[in-house]
Design an enzyme around this catalytic site. Structure first.
Site, PDB file in Angstrom:
ATOM      1  N   GLY A 133       1.905   2.309  35.953  1.00 31.26           N
ATOM      2  CA  GLY A 133       3.135   1.756  35.368  1.00 31.26           C
ATOM      3  C   GLY A 133       2.889   1.473  33.895  1.00 31.26           C
TER       4      GLY A 133
ATOM      5  CG  MET B 225       4.597  -6.701  33.421  1.00 30.05           C
ATOM      6  SD  MET B 225       3.881  -8.145  32.626  1.00 30.05           S
ATOM      7  CE  MET B 225       2.302  -8.218  33.442  1.00 30.05           C
TER       8      MET B 225
ATOM      9  N   GLY C  52       1.319  -6.455  40.934  1.00 32.69           N
ATOM     10  CA  GLY C  52       2.346  -7.473  40.672  1.00 32.69           C
ATOM     11  C   GLY C  52       3.732  -6.902  40.872  1.00 32.69           C
TER      12      GLY C  52
ATOM     13  CB  THR D 136       8.720  -8.138  42.225  1.00 32.40           C
ATOM     14  OG1 THR D 136       9.492  -7.489  41.216  1.00 32.40           O
ATOM     15  CG2 THR D 136       7.739  -9.089  41.577  1.00 32.40           C
TER      16      THR D 136
ATOM     17  CB  ALA E 243       0.262 -12.589  42.861  1.00 35.65           C
ATOM     18  CB  SER E 244       5.855 -13.043  43.369  1.00 36.32           C
ATOM     19  OG  SER E 244       5.500 -14.398  43.524  1.00 36.32           O
TER      20      SER E 244
ATOM     21  CG  HIS F 194      13.534 -17.465  35.554  1.00 37.75           C
ATOM     22  ND1 HIS F 194      13.377 -18.242  36.687  1.00 37.75           N
ATOM     23  CD2 HIS F 194      12.311 -16.937  35.279  1.00 37.75           C
ATOM     24  CE1 HIS F 194      12.108 -18.181  37.080  1.00 37.75           C
ATOM     25  NE2 HIS F 194      11.453 -17.403  36.238  1.00 37.75           N
ATOM     26  CG  HIS F 195      15.510 -14.178  31.288  1.00 36.23           C
ATOM     27  ND1 HIS F 195      16.148 -13.111  31.855  1.00 36.23           N
ATOM     28  CD2 HIS F 195      14.233 -14.139  31.766  1.00 36.23           C
ATOM     29  CE1 HIS F 195      15.312 -12.433  32.613  1.00 36.23           C
ATOM     30  NE2 HIS F 195      14.141 -13.038  32.588  1.00 36.23           N
TER      31      HIS F 195
ATOM     32  CE  LYS G  21      13.649 -14.636  38.480  1.00 32.34           C
ATOM     33  NZ  LYS G  21      12.958 -13.373  38.718  1.00 32.34           N
TER      34      LYS G  21
ATOM     35  CB  THR H  78       7.487 -18.033  40.766  1.00 32.92           C
ATOM     36  OG1 THR H  78       7.104 -16.787  40.202  1.00 32.92           O
ATOM     37  CG2 THR H  78       6.429 -19.078  40.514  1.00 32.92           C
TER      38      THR H  78
HETATM   39  P1  NAD Z   1       9.384  -1.964  33.405  1.00 37.30           P
HETATM   40  O1  NAD Z   1      10.676  -1.481  33.954  1.00 37.30           O
HETATM   41  O2  NAD Z   1       9.251  -2.214  31.940  1.00 37.30           O
HETATM   42  O3  NAD Z   1       8.218  -0.948  33.815  1.00 37.30           O
HETATM   43  C1  NAD Z   1       8.113  -0.351  35.083  1.00 37.30           C
HETATM   44  C2  NAD Z   1       7.174   0.805  34.942  1.00 37.30           C
HETATM   45  O4  NAD Z   1       6.925   1.396  36.229  1.00 37.30           O
HETATM   46  C3  NAD Z   1       7.755   1.907  34.047  1.00 37.30           C
HETATM   47  O5  NAD Z   1       6.758   2.275  33.132  1.00 37.30           O
HETATM   48  C4  NAD Z   1       8.041   3.025  35.035  1.00 37.30           C
HETATM   49  O6  NAD Z   1       7.916   4.295  34.445  1.00 37.30           O
HETATM   50  C5  NAD Z   1       6.949   2.792  36.071  1.00 37.30           C
HETATM   51  N1  NAD Z   1       7.246   3.460  37.334  1.00 37.30           N
HETATM   52  C6  NAD Z   1       8.401   3.459  38.010  1.00 37.30           C
HETATM   53  N2  NAD Z   1       8.297   4.232  39.104  1.00 37.30           N
HETATM   54  C7  NAD Z   1       7.043   4.727  39.093  1.00 37.30           C
HETATM   55  C8  NAD Z   1       6.342   5.610  39.937  1.00 37.30           C
HETATM   56  N3  NAD Z   1       6.929   6.153  40.999  1.00 37.30           N
HETATM   57  N4  NAD Z   1       5.052   5.903  39.652  1.00 37.30           N
HETATM   58  C9  NAD Z   1       4.454   5.358  38.564  1.00 37.30           C
HETATM   59  N5  NAD Z   1       5.076   4.525  37.709  1.00 37.30           N
HETATM   60  C10 NAD Z   1       6.358   4.230  37.978  1.00 37.30           C
HETATM   61  O7  NAD Z   1       9.028  -3.278  34.232  1.00 37.30           O
HETATM   62  P2  NAD Z   1       7.969  -4.426  33.902  1.00 37.30           P
HETATM   63  O8  NAD Z   1       8.654  -5.568  33.265  1.00 37.30           O
HETATM   64  O9  NAD Z   1       6.765  -3.830  33.249  1.00 37.30           O
HETATM   65  O10 NAD Z   1       7.612  -4.891  35.367  1.00 37.30           O
HETATM   66  C11 NAD Z   1       6.989  -3.990  36.274  1.00 37.30           C
HETATM   67  C12 NAD Z   1       6.905  -4.650  37.645  1.00 37.30           C
HETATM   68  O11 NAD Z   1       6.120  -5.833  37.566  1.00 37.30           O
HETATM   69  C13 NAD Z   1       8.255  -5.094  38.210  1.00 37.30           C
HETATM   70  O12 NAD Z   1       8.217  -4.936  39.608  1.00 37.30           O
HETATM   71  C14 NAD Z   1       8.326  -6.572  37.831  1.00 37.30           C
HETATM   72  O13 NAD Z   1       9.182  -7.310  38.661  1.00 37.30           O
HETATM   73  C15 NAD Z   1       6.877  -6.942  38.031  1.00 37.30           C
HETATM   74  N6  NAD Z   1       6.395  -8.121  37.303  1.00 37.30           N
HETATM   75  C16 NAD Z   1       5.538  -8.925  37.977  1.00 37.30           C
HETATM   76  C17 NAD Z   1       4.954  -9.996  37.350  1.00 37.30           C
HETATM   77  C18 NAD Z   1       3.942 -10.808  38.115  1.00 37.30           C
HETATM   78  O14 NAD Z   1       3.328 -11.728  37.551  1.00 37.30           O
HETATM   79  N7  NAD Z   1       3.701 -10.492  39.386  1.00 37.30           N
HETATM   80  C19 NAD Z   1       5.248 -10.284  36.015  1.00 37.30           C
HETATM   81  C20 NAD Z   1       6.131  -9.446  35.333  1.00 37.30           C
HETATM   82  C21 NAD Z   1       6.690  -8.349  35.991  1.00 37.30           C
END
Ligand code: NAD
Length: 241
Positions: A12, A17, A93, A95, A117-118, A149-150, A153, A160
């Site tokens: 990703g 992230m 992470g 979700t 973890a969420s 949150h903003h 959301k 969390t």
């Molecule tokens: P984002 O939309 O900016 O990025 C998502 C990424 O996943 C993109 O780069 C996309 O191309 C990639 N992706 C999608 N489908 C894919 C696949 N089949 N194979 C490979 N890559 C793929 O989102 P983000 O803000 O970076 O968040 C990503 C995830 O992390 C979300 O699920 C978000 O809810 C979660 N998140 C969790 C936490 C935590 O602390 N657990 C914190 C922030 C975000």
């Protein structure tokens, strides 16, 4: 003798992230990103010395110790399968994963160390432990969880808040939830225990999203070399449980 760096695969990598993980991991000589995996074919094969792969090329990724996955639920199954096949750790992470994906995580934990973890904030991991402890000690007190949150959301209560609520329930409390959506708040969680004539307020405020990437990198370093199993972030923090 110097310890070789921990080899990470970032899944990703083009997301918010993923970009934070690439930026922050580069600050640590003890971490080496051997593969950055993006959904589509990367425009450049190597960026700042980091090899990039499309998700369709995942099977050919180089050897790694731990994969860090912040993608979407549709990307989750292939990265979990790759970690199991390679015997590598997984920090995820992502979700919104389904019940079937949760079950797959439980099965995978028989063979590899993993943490899902969420919320990867280390402060929230400590809050989780404090909430469970307070709930166990304060039988009969009200427990309320207020999360802010903003305005963008959409889910409420936040994942969390629900995780903190589960910790409160484990301690014997019956939590109630309230959600606020305002401005650009990154994330605030207040867990309030109210008795007769007194009140405890446990609050965590996130001011920067980098905390999630830092927590995930911390989890990866702590997971490497551990026995197979499913770990919580707080299990990896000395003194938190
Ligand atoms: P984002 O939309 O900016 O990025 C998502 C990424 O996943 C993109 O780069 C996309 O191309 C990639 N992706 C999608 N489908 C894919 C696949 N089949 N194979 C490979 N890559 C793929 O989102 P983000 O803000 O970076 O968040 C990503 C995830 O992390 C979300 O699920 C978000 O809810 C979660 N998140 C969790 C936490 C935590 O602390 N657990 C914190 C922030 C975000």
């Amino acid at each position: 003798m110097t310890t070789p760096p921990l080899r990470l695969l970032i899944h990703g990598a083009s997301g918010r992230m993923g970009q934070a993980l690439l930026r922050l991991a580069a600050e640590h000589a003890s971490l080496q990103i051997v593969a950055a995996v993006t959904r589509r074919s990367p425009a450049q094969r190597v960026v700042d010395g980091v090899p990039h792969f499309a998700s369709s090329e995942l099977a050919g990724a180089p050897t790694f110790d731990v994969a860090i996955d912040f993608s979407l639920p549709e990307g989750f199954d292939p990265i979990l399968a790759l970690c199991v096949e390679r015997g590598a750790g997984l920090v995820s992470g992502t979700t919104g994963i389904s019940e079937a994906q949760r079950q797959a995580l439980i099965q995978a934990a028989a063979g590899i160390p993993l943490v899902w973890a969420s919320n990867f904030s280390l402060g929230v991991a400590v809050l989780d432990a404090l909430v469970e402890r307070a709930a166990a000690a304060l039988a009969g007190w009200n427990c309320d969880i207020v999360e802010s949150h903003h305005v963008h959301k959409q889910d409420a209560p936040s994942g969390t808040a629900l995780t903190l609520g589960a910790a409160a329930q484990k301690g014997g409390a019956d939590p109630h939830y309230a959600s606020l959506r305002a401005g650009d708040i990154v994330g605030e969680h207040l867990v309030q225990f109210t008795g007769l004539g007194e009140r405890i307020e446990l609050t965590h405020r996130a001011t920067n999203r980098d905390i999630f990437a830092r927590g995930a990198l911390f989890a990866a370093t702590q997971l490497a070399g551990r026995a197979p199993g499913s770990y919580r972030v707080r299990d990896l923090l000395a003194g938190a449980t």
